[in-house]
Design a protein around this motif. Structure first.
Motif, PDB file in Angstrom:
ATOM      1  N   GLY A   2      60.941   3.786  88.029  1.00 49.60           N
ATOM      2  CA  GLY A   2      59.254   4.449  87.986  1.00 49.60           C
ATOM      3  C   GLY A   2      57.920   3.312  88.666  1.00 49.60           C
ATOM      4  O   GLY A   2      57.991   3.932  89.733  1.00 49.60           O
ATOM      5  N   GLN A   3      58.513   2.388  87.680  1.00 49.26           N
ATOM      6  CA  GLN A   3      57.045   1.476  88.369  1.00 49.26           C
ATOM      7  C   GLN A   3      57.698   1.149  89.716  1.00 49.26           C
ATOM      8  O   GLN A   3      56.246   1.084  90.764  1.00 49.26           O
ATOM      9  CB  GLN A   3      57.153   0.097  87.577  1.00 49.26           C
TER      10      GLN A   3
ATOM     11  N   PRO B 236      61.376  10.098  81.497  1.00 50.90           N
ATOM     12  CA  PRO B 236      60.879  10.309  82.778  1.00 50.90           C
ATOM     13  C   PRO B 236      59.772  10.312  83.028  1.00 50.90           C
ATOM     14  O   PRO B 236      58.838  10.892  83.860  1.00 50.90           O
ATOM     15  CB  PRO B 236      61.631  11.915  82.582  1.00 50.90           C
ATOM     16  N   PHE B 237      58.471  10.756  81.795  1.00 54.85           N
ATOM     17  CA  PHE B 237      57.112  11.228  82.239  1.00 54.85           C
ATOM     18  C   PHE B 237      56.513   9.611  82.286  1.00 54.85           C
ATOM     19  O   PHE B 237      55.257   9.813  82.885  1.00 54.85           O
ATOM     20  CB  PHE B 237      57.184  11.581  80.563  1.00 54.85           C
ATOM     21  N   TRP B 238      57.216   8.453  81.797  1.00 54.65           N
ATOM     22  CA  TRP B 238      56.745   7.205  81.363  1.00 54.65           C
ATOM     23  C   TRP B 238      56.825   7.582  83.272  1.00 54.65           C
ATOM     24  O   TRP B 238      55.762   6.482  84.118  1.00 54.65           O
ATOM     25  CB  TRP B 238      56.806   5.885  80.645  1.00 54.65           C
ATOM     26  N   CYS B 239      57.698   7.201  83.700  1.00 51.74           N
ATOM     27  CA  CYS B 239      58.267   7.067  85.313  1.00 51.74           C
ATOM     28  C   CYS B 239      57.559   7.715  85.925  1.00 51.74           C
ATOM     29  O   CYS B 239      56.805   7.958  86.852  1.00 51.74           O
ATOM     30  CB  CYS B 239      59.494   7.045  85.545  1.00 51.74           C
ATOM     31  N   ALA B 240      56.712   9.383  86.076  1.00 52.60           N
ATOM     32  CA  ALA B 240      56.659  10.103  86.750  1.00 52.60           C
ATOM     33  C   ALA B 240      54.973  10.018  86.545  1.00 52.60           C
ATOM     34  O   ALA B 240      54.557  10.114  87.828  1.00 52.60           O
ATOM     35  CB  ALA B 240      56.494  11.569  85.891  1.00 52.60           C
ATOM     36  N   GLN B 241      54.240   9.566  85.245  1.00 54.47           N
ATOM     37  CA  GLN B 241      52.965   8.608  85.522  1.00 54.47           C
ATOM     38  C   GLN B 241      52.911   7.716  86.842  1.00 54.47           C
ATOM     39  O   GLN B 241      52.038   7.009  86.804  1.00 54.47           O
ATOM     40  CB  GLN B 241      52.271   8.751  83.892  1.00 54.47           C
ATOM     41  N   ALA B 242      53.453   6.823  86.504  1.00 54.52           N
ATOM     42  CA  ALA B 242      53.746   5.498  87.198  1.00 54.52           C
ATOM     43  C   ALA B 242      53.573   5.761  88.665  1.00 54.52           C
ATOM     44  O   ALA B 242      52.939   4.795  89.483  1.00 54.52           O
ATOM     45  CB  ALA B 242      54.870   4.739  86.827  1.00 54.52           C
ATOM     46  N   VAL B 243      54.114   6.858  89.216  1.00 55.76           N
ATOM     47  CA  VAL B 243      53.982   7.637  90.668  1.00 55.76           C
ATOM     48  C   VAL B 243      52.993   8.681  90.660  1.00 55.76           C
ATOM     49  O   VAL B 243      51.569   8.078  91.695  1.00 55.76           O
ATOM     50  CB  VAL B 243      55.516   8.224  90.872  1.00 55.76           C
ATOM     51  N   VAL B 244      52.701   9.271  89.948  1.00 55.37           N
ATOM     52  CA  VAL B 244      51.636   9.909  90.274  1.00 55.37           C
ATOM     53  C   VAL B 244      50.449   9.341  89.814  1.00 55.37           C
ATOM     54  O   VAL B 244      49.561  10.081  90.555  1.00 55.37           O
ATOM     55  CB  VAL B 244      51.337  11.518  88.904  1.00 55.37           C
ATOM     56  N   SER B 245      50.186   8.548  88.805  1.00 60.26           N
ATOM     57  CA  SER B 245      48.999   7.892  88.582  1.00 60.26           C
ATOM     58  C   SER B 245      48.464   7.429  90.492  1.00 60.26           C
ATOM     59  O   SER B 245      47.021   7.224  90.934  1.00 60.26           O
ATOM     60  CB  SER B 245      48.836   7.109  87.900  1.00 60.26           C
TER      61      SER B 245
ATOM     62  N   ARG C 146      60.558  13.448  92.521  1.00 65.03           N
ATOM     63  CA  ARG C 146      61.309  14.473  92.272  1.00 65.03           C
ATOM     64  C   ARG C 146      62.563  13.377  92.277  1.00 65.03           C
ATOM     65  O   ARG C 146      63.840  13.370  91.424  1.00 65.03           O
ATOM     66  CB  ARG C 146      62.021  15.098  93.555  1.00 65.03           C
ATOM     67  N   TRP C 147      63.044  12.235  93.297  1.00 61.85           N
ATOM     68  CA  TRP C 147      64.489  11.824  93.070  1.00 61.85           C
ATOM     69  C   TRP C 147      63.750  10.860  91.866  1.00 61.85           C
ATOM     70  O   TRP C 147      64.960  10.759  91.332  1.00 61.85           O
ATOM     71  CB  TRP C 147      64.101  11.089  94.281  1.00 61.85           C
ATOM     72  N   VAL C 148      62.871  10.650  91.088  1.00 59.47           N
ATOM     73  CA  VAL C 148      62.872   9.289  90.639  1.00 59.47           C
ATOM     74  C   VAL C 148      62.947  10.191  88.840  1.00 59.47           C
ATOM     75  O   VAL C 148      63.559  10.215  88.058  1.00 59.47           O
ATOM     76  CB  VAL C 148      60.744   8.927  90.279  1.00 59.47           C
ATOM     77  N   PHE C 149      62.619  11.299  89.172  1.00 63.45           N
ATOM     78  CA  PHE C 149      62.407  12.223  87.740  1.00 63.45           C
ATOM     79  C   PHE C 149      64.343  12.756  87.536  1.00 63.45           C
ATOM     80  O   PHE C 149      64.634  12.324  87.035  1.00 63.45           O
ATOM     81  CB  PHE C 149      62.096  13.959  88.041  1.00 63.45           C
ATOM     82  N   LEU C 150      65.061  13.252  88.908  1.00 60.49           N
ATOM     83  CA  LEU C 150      66.540  12.908  88.402  1.00 60.49           C
ATOM     84  C   LEU C 150      67.261  12.121  87.914  1.00 60.49           C
ATOM     85  O   LEU C 150      68.070  12.571  87.348  1.00 60.49           O
ATOM     86  CB  LEU C 150      66.954  13.309  90.024  1.00 60.49           C
ATOM     87  N   VAL C 151      66.795  10.584  88.201  1.00 57.38           N
ATOM     88  CA  VAL C 151      67.407   9.672  87.963  1.00 57.38           C
ATOM     89  C   VAL C 151      67.186   9.622  86.398  1.00 57.38           C
ATOM     90  O   VAL C 151      68.069   9.019  86.251  1.00 57.38           O
ATOM     91  CB  VAL C 151      67.122   8.662  89.011  1.00 57.38           C
TER      92      VAL C 151
END
Length: 537
Positions: free
Chosen positions: A283-284, A365-374, A315-320
């Motif tokens: 994520g980060q 997955p949600f910690w990873c997602a916020q690192a990208v979406v933010s 999507r690739w980050v969430f997949l892994v």
């Protein structure tokens, strides 16, 4: 030529992932040394609490978000051919904000003894006094983090990642060295002095060399009318004033954890550190690597192309990360035993840490997602939305910390943390989607749902299989944990990818067709897929 930006972003992401992986390995070694020497005690709890004031000080002056606030400013100067103006703004920001940081460091040195008992009201006086003493040692490191963050932001803006990637490695090595050299005689003070040394060498001294090599020209400059300083403050104010869940979640668990058994804060800290390994690697690192490219697209007004790039990365980050979460939840006891259980760290410490880890890992997955979406918001120079949404998520989740702590202890606190990050990441994604592509992004939510369902079912299958295997291979031994970890991870991971493929996940089927992992910004990876960027199944 057209795939050059995508390849650059891919190389940058790979470099940052490698840096984070090595940093986490050193972080494991650091925590293993602490566990071996001291276990989970009142002293280790005090050590981890000692970072609360420094972390808050870093947050107060937006030091933890320097690359987010400074990169768009410096990148615009470079794009407009005004490099000298960029250097003048850098000098002004470093001088003005550096003086501010020094003021608060000195103030914190005097007030630490009074503030620490307020932060951890469950600590007895002698434990609070130790936490205050350790705080005074590590606080000066913040000036090295702050100036070093600006120096790294200059390098990131020029898409130079190597020397910044070394910073966390040297920092963790310094902590380990301090603990090994001084830990036996000085206790946790040895690790605190290692923090100071590692911050100076990795985050400051090395980054001076890197920034100067990239052409930086610095001279002390006090000019409150500087446009770069004004924009920096404008972007930083929301981060400074807001109490986003991403920032205060760890502080909140420390406050409530101080009322639990001795060692609770250490159990929570160790579990969080393990959970953050995949978050950092996937994520980060992906967020840091993609941010300069997202900023460039946003500066050009290409919101849809920016969304396509961000969505593809996510999507690739969430997949892994969803697969890793399933594995980590099922195998939390085995992981904690292998990483921490030695020396003064007992089987009881392992069980309690694993309990917290299993709850924390649900949120990977949600910690990873916020690192990208933010970073999509930050690329558009919007720091208010992530901060306000994060603050709202923390306020909504705050009663959960209390209620779940009362009922389930460290497991409950970790579960409250996961609930909060789920709310935060989901809200951010929805708002950014509405601002960029609107309903065209809805099919992407279906893709995330498929991956989450596949991960949940794979985790359930792994839980029952490992339960049956307990009759033959016990987890309480190092050998048994190693076998179960290797076998369990393979089974859960295999089932996860199989289920995702059967659920017609476009991301997984892209792997099956061996298509390129990264498309160049502007090449519309969503073409032919209904506009959502997911490869049609």
């Amino acid at each position: 030529m057209t795939d050059r930006p995508g390849r650059q972003m891919g190389r940058a992401a790979a470099l940052m992932m490698g840096s984070v992986l090595l940093s986490r390995i050193l972080g494991y070694a650091r925590d293993a040394v602490i566990a071996w020497q001291h276990g989970a005690t009142t002293d280790t709890d005090a050590y981890f609490v000692a970072f609360t004031i420094p972390d808050f000080l870093n947050h107060l002056l937006a030091g933890g978000s320097l690359s987010i606030t400074f990169i768009p400013i410096f990148a615009r100067y470079l794009a407009e051919g005004k490099e000298e103006d960029g250097f003048r703004s850098f000098s002004t920001i470093a001088t003005v904000m550096g003086i501010g940081m020094l003021f608060f460091i000195v103030l914190s040195e005097f007030l630490a003894g009074r503030v620490i008992p307020l932060l951890v009201p469950g600590f007895p006086p002698e434990q609070a006094a130790l936490a205050a003493r350790l705080t005074r040692i590590v606080i000066p490191a913040q000036i090295f983090f702050y100036i070093g963050g600006l120096l790294m932001a200059v390098q990131f803006a020029r898409k130079q990642f190597f020397l910044p990637a070394l910073a966390p490695l040297i920092y963790n090595a310094g902590i380990i060295a301090g603990g090994l050299l001084l830990g036996r005689d000085r206790g946790m003070e040895g690790f605190a002095w290692g923090v100071l040394a590692g911050a100076f060498l990795g985050n400051f001294a090395l980054q001076i060399y890197g920034a100067r090599r990239s052409g930086l020209s610095f001279f002390p400059r006090l000019d409150f009318s500087d446009p770069g300083l004004k924009e920096f403050i404008r972007l930083s104010i929301p981060i400074m004033l807001g109490f986003s869940l991403v920032v205060v979640d760890e502080w909140t668990t420390r406050v409530f954890g101080s009322f639990l058994l001795a060692g609770a804060i250490t159990w929570l800290n160790n579990a969080r550190r393990l959970m953050l390994v995949p978050v950092g690697i996937f994520g980060q690192a992906s967020g840091v690597a993609s941010y300069p490219f997202l900023s460039s697209l946003a500066a050009e007004g290409k919101k849809e192309e920016m969304w396509d790039t961000l969505s593809l990365t996510l999507r690739w980050v969430f997949l892994v990360s969803a697969g890793v979460a399933a594995i980590a939840v099922v195998l939390s006891r085995e992981a904690v035993l292998l990483v921490y259980q030695r020396g003064a760290f007992t089987i009881d410490d392992t069980m309690r840490t694993a309990s917290a880890l299993s709850a924390f890992c649900l949120g990977i997955p949600f910690w990873c997602a916020q690192a990208v979406v933010s970073r999509g918001f930050f690329a558009m120079r919007d720091t208010w939305t992530p901060t306000l949404v994060g603050t709202g998520a923390w306020i909504v989740a705050l009663p959960l910390y209390y209620l779940l702590q009362q009922s389930y202890g460290v497991f409950g606190l970790a579960l409250a943390s996961t609930a909060g990050i789920l709310l935060y990441a989901g809200a951010l994604y929805g708002i950014l989607m509405r601002r960029t592509v609107g309903r065209r992004g809805v099919p992407g939510l279906i893709e995330f749902g498929k991956l989450a369902l596949a991960a949940a079912l794979a985790g359930a299958a792994g839980f029952f299989l490992l339960g049956a295997a307990s009759r033959f291979i016990a987890w309480e031994t190092v050998f048994g944990s190693m076998i179960r970890l290797a076998g369990g991870a393979s089974v859960v991971g295999g089932v996860y990818f199989l289920l995702a493929f059967l659920f017609h996940s476009g991301t997984v089927r892209t792997i099956h067709r061996r298509e390129d992992l990264l498309h160049p910004p502007g090449s519309n990876p969503a073409e032919g897929s209904g506009g959502n960027g997911v490869t049609p199944s």
